[in-house]
Design a protein around this motif. Structure first.
Motif, PDB file in Angstrom:
ATOM      1  N   SER A 152       0.839  -1.192   0.000  1.00 37.80           N
ATOM      2  CA  SER A 152       0.000   0.000   0.000  1.00 37.80           C
ATOM      3  C   SER A 152       0.880   1.250   0.000  1.00 37.80           C
ATOM      4  O   SER A 152       1.690   1.449   0.918  1.00 37.80           O
ATOM      5  N   GLU A 440      -0.446  -5.967 -10.992  1.00 42.53           N
ATOM      6  CA  GLU A 440      -1.817  -5.547 -10.691  1.00 42.53           C
ATOM      7  C   GLU A 440      -1.818  -4.607  -9.483  1.00 42.53           C
ATOM      8  O   GLU A 440      -1.964  -3.417  -9.640  1.00 42.53           O
ATOM      9  N   SER A 441      -1.601  -5.215  -8.303  1.00 44.79           N
ATOM     10  CA  SER A 441      -1.624  -4.370  -7.104  1.00 44.79           C
ATOM     11  C   SER A 441      -0.216  -3.957  -6.689  1.00 44.79           C
ATOM     12  O   SER A 441      -0.049  -3.052  -5.874  1.00 44.79           O
ATOM     13  N   HIS A 442       0.798  -4.622  -7.220  1.00 43.40           N
ATOM     14  CA  HIS A 442       2.175  -4.242  -6.913  1.00 43.40           C
ATOM     15  C   HIS A 442       3.084  -4.712  -8.037  1.00 43.40           C
ATOM     16  O   HIS A 442       2.664  -5.499  -8.898  1.00 43.40           O
TER      17      HIS A 442
END
Ligand SMILES: Cc1cc2nc3c(=O)[nH]c(=O)nc-3n(C[C@H](O)[C@H](O)[C@H](O)COP(=O)(O)OP(=O)(O)OC[C@H]3O[C@@H](n4cnc5c(N)ncnc54)[C@H](O)[C@@H]3O)c2cc1C
Length: 556
Positions: A152, A440-442
């Motif tokens: 995050s 995608e997320s990282h």
């Protein structure tokens, strides 16, 4: 250190008072005795204690309570504090129920009411249970805890902020520790609030959800507001140059304020190892240097505002007025600009989206430990990239340094090139530039353009750290202070053109060596046109400039 808790629960207030009194008189020196007259309230207390990271040694509950009986309470409580010793208080009539509860609810003991005299009918059994509990008790961490996830960007920003400001904290990655019982219990105790990451838990029991650095700064007492409205010397930027100016200015009697946007230490604070700074033969980390300098500056009475940003400047007669990001204003007679430089952005598809989630600008000291056993890319061929590669190599499985050129020799110091060559898990990838990053997320992969073959290679990557040169951020100076075409500030002899002093210059002397085109405004360190981009030179300029400031102030 907070004492472990002994919690008793009884809906009969007389019995509750009696048990609390007896517990306190025997165990009050070592334990905190708490009580509650309802099981529901006691469960709330336990959740709060869990969030505060307090230890609970004993739960003592009356069996006959409305809504929830003692056994049910102890079973619920066990989910929050599985290691706490559990005991029931029962009337003689409930003995059979209590005995069966010993197995059913893993209860350690039951006491018959009344327990007089406690020296015979209460303390020996409790001593036994508490000794047992103490044998496996490990005192809990008592500082700030940050709950978040590695990928995050918000969590990264907060952790980076805390580390660079030397605020100690305990990091709990809720994804990585999803199966850890302690983490699970903590998340349960937080309930739905646990979804608002990053969550910061303070030792006083308060918490911040979706916390921002500025909120945490205020809570931990970092000062962001000035104590007075006027200072003889105001310094904008707390890198090595600004810190040196602060130490010299204040030690020579000037009322001094230093305003820093992120964390004192500047770029140097991100360096994992500075090996060429005089007086430290085995090197020291930038964080260490910054910490020492801050202590030194504070010892001389420098007021440090951080995090706080200067957004504008104007002059009014002999006053230089600074506008701060919170809307307030500070005035001074002498102004020192030491705002350094910031990393140039890397232009490639995916970079902005994954920044903070595997793609980082600068040292990423916070991330080094997380890169254990992973594949890491360092982009750039200067000393900062070399130092970072050496640091990551301690943890990562493999570190690749990507450079556009065919070697490091023209951009990196020889001592670092030698170290890199001797480090088995660092590989130099020449003629290479980042074409795209994927995930995608990282970050998961990067595409590298190889200029020698004109091919693109797509390779796995867990993290990428970018060190591709830096630019000054001097727009906040408006038209007031003269800069070169790249935004670096002109000082001293650079301002004299064809023998003429700068436009608007009203004094009957030339600008001092480190003075800008506005009398009393000085610039030092990396932000200055023509400066040597090194810690020692920034420190040197910051110290020397104070001499000119004295000369300037003597005529104000
Ligand atoms: C990873 C890395 C490793 C390095 N290693 C070495 C080394 O080994 N040896 C060496 O000699 N040099 C090294 N350098 C270079 C050295 O760190 C810099 O030359 C030095 O830090 C410059 O100091 P400075 O004070 O001029 O500016 P900076 O260090 O850039 O500090 C400027 C500060 O000003 C703050 N600021 C900017 N704008 C504002 C604003 N508007 N309001 C408030 N604050 C503001 C910034 O947040 C920053 O903290 C390294 C640099 C990096 C990045």
């Amino acid at each position: 250190m907070a004492k472990p808790v002994l919690l008793s629960v009884d809906d009969d207030s007389d019995v509750l008072r009696a048990i609390e009194r007896d517990l306190r008189s025997e165990y009050g020196a070592e334990y905190r005795v708490m009580g509650s007259d309802s099981a529901e309230q006691a469960l709330d207390i336990l959740k709060q204690l869990k969030v505060r990271n307090d230890s609970v040694a004993l739960l003592l509950a009356d069996q006959r309570m409305p809504q929830m009986d003692g056994v049910q309470f102890l079973q619920e409580a066990m989910r929050i504090y599985p290691d706490a010793k559990r005991a029931l208080l029962t009337a003689y009539a409930d003995t059979t129920a209590a005995i069966s509860a010993i197995n059913q609810a893993s209860i350690n003991y039951f006491f018959l009411k009344p327990w007089d005299p406690p020296s015979e009918r209460l303390y020996p059994q409790l001593d036994d249970m508490l000794d047992d509990w103490q044998a496996s008790y490990r005192p809990k961490f008592e500082g700030i805890r940050v709950l978040g996830t590695r990928w995050s960007p918000r969590c990264y920003e907060l952790r980076d902020f805390l580390s660079r400001n030397h605020v100690p904290y305990h990091w709990i990655d809720v994804e990585l520790n999803a199966n850890d019982p302690d983490t699970k219990q903590l998340l349960d105790a937080l309930g739905p609030e646990a979804a608002n990451l990053p969550v910061v838990l303070f030792p006083d029991g308060t918490k911040l959800l979706e916390s921002l650095p500025a909120q945490v700064a205020e809570k931990v007492g970092l000062r962001t507001r000035a104590q007075t409205s006027f200072y003889q010397l105001a310094i904008v930027g707390g890198g090595p140059a600004g810190l040196a100016a602060a130490v010299y200015g204040a030690s020579e009697g000037l009322s001094t304020v230093m305003i820093e946007r992120e964390a004192p230490g500047g770029q140097a604070g991100m360096s994992s190892r500075i090996e060429n700074y005089l007086g430290f033969p085995s090197g020291l980390s930038g964080g260490d240097l910054a910490r020492r300098a801050v202590v030194q500056a504070q010892r001389f009475g420098v007021e440090i505002l951080a995090p706080q940003e200067v957004t504008g400047v104007r002059t009014e007669t002999s006053y230089r007025l600074l506008k701060l990001a919170d809307g307030s204003e500070i005035s001074c007679h002498a102004l020192m600009i030491s705002t350094g430089v910031q990393w140039r952005r890397l232009e490639a598809p995916g970079i902005d989206r994954l920044q903070g989630a595997g793609v980082y600008y600068g040292g990423g000291a916070t991330e080094a430990l997380s890169c254990k056993g992973e594949i890491v890319y360092v982009v750039g061929g200067a000393n900062s990239a070399g130092q970072a590669a050496m640091n990551f190599a301690k943890y990562a499985d493999r570190v690749y340094i990507l450079v556009r050129g065919d070697s490091l020799s023209s951009t990196m110091s020889k001592y670092l090139i030698d170290q890199i060559q001797q480090t088995g898990n660092i590989e130099l990838w020449t003629h290479a530039s980042v074409a795209e990053v994927h995930g995608e997320s990282h970050l998961e992969e990067i595409s590298v353009h190889c200029s020698d073959t004109n091919k693109i290679e797509r390779v796995p990557a867990s993290a990428m750290f970018i060190f591709i040169g830096a630019l000054p951020q001097t727009n906040w100076l408006g038209e007031l202070v003269e800069r070169d075409e790249h935004g670096f500030i002109l000082t001293g002899p650079d301002l004299i053109r064809n023998g003429a002093r700068p436009k608007g210059w009203s004094l009957d002397r030339d600008p001092f060596l480190l003075e800008t085109n506005v009398p009393g405004i000085f610039a030092v360190g990396d932000v200055r046109h023509g400066s040597v981009k090194r810690v020692a030179s920034g420190v040197g300029e910051g110290s020397v400039a104070v001499q000119f400031i004295h000369q300037y102030l003597s005529k104000v």
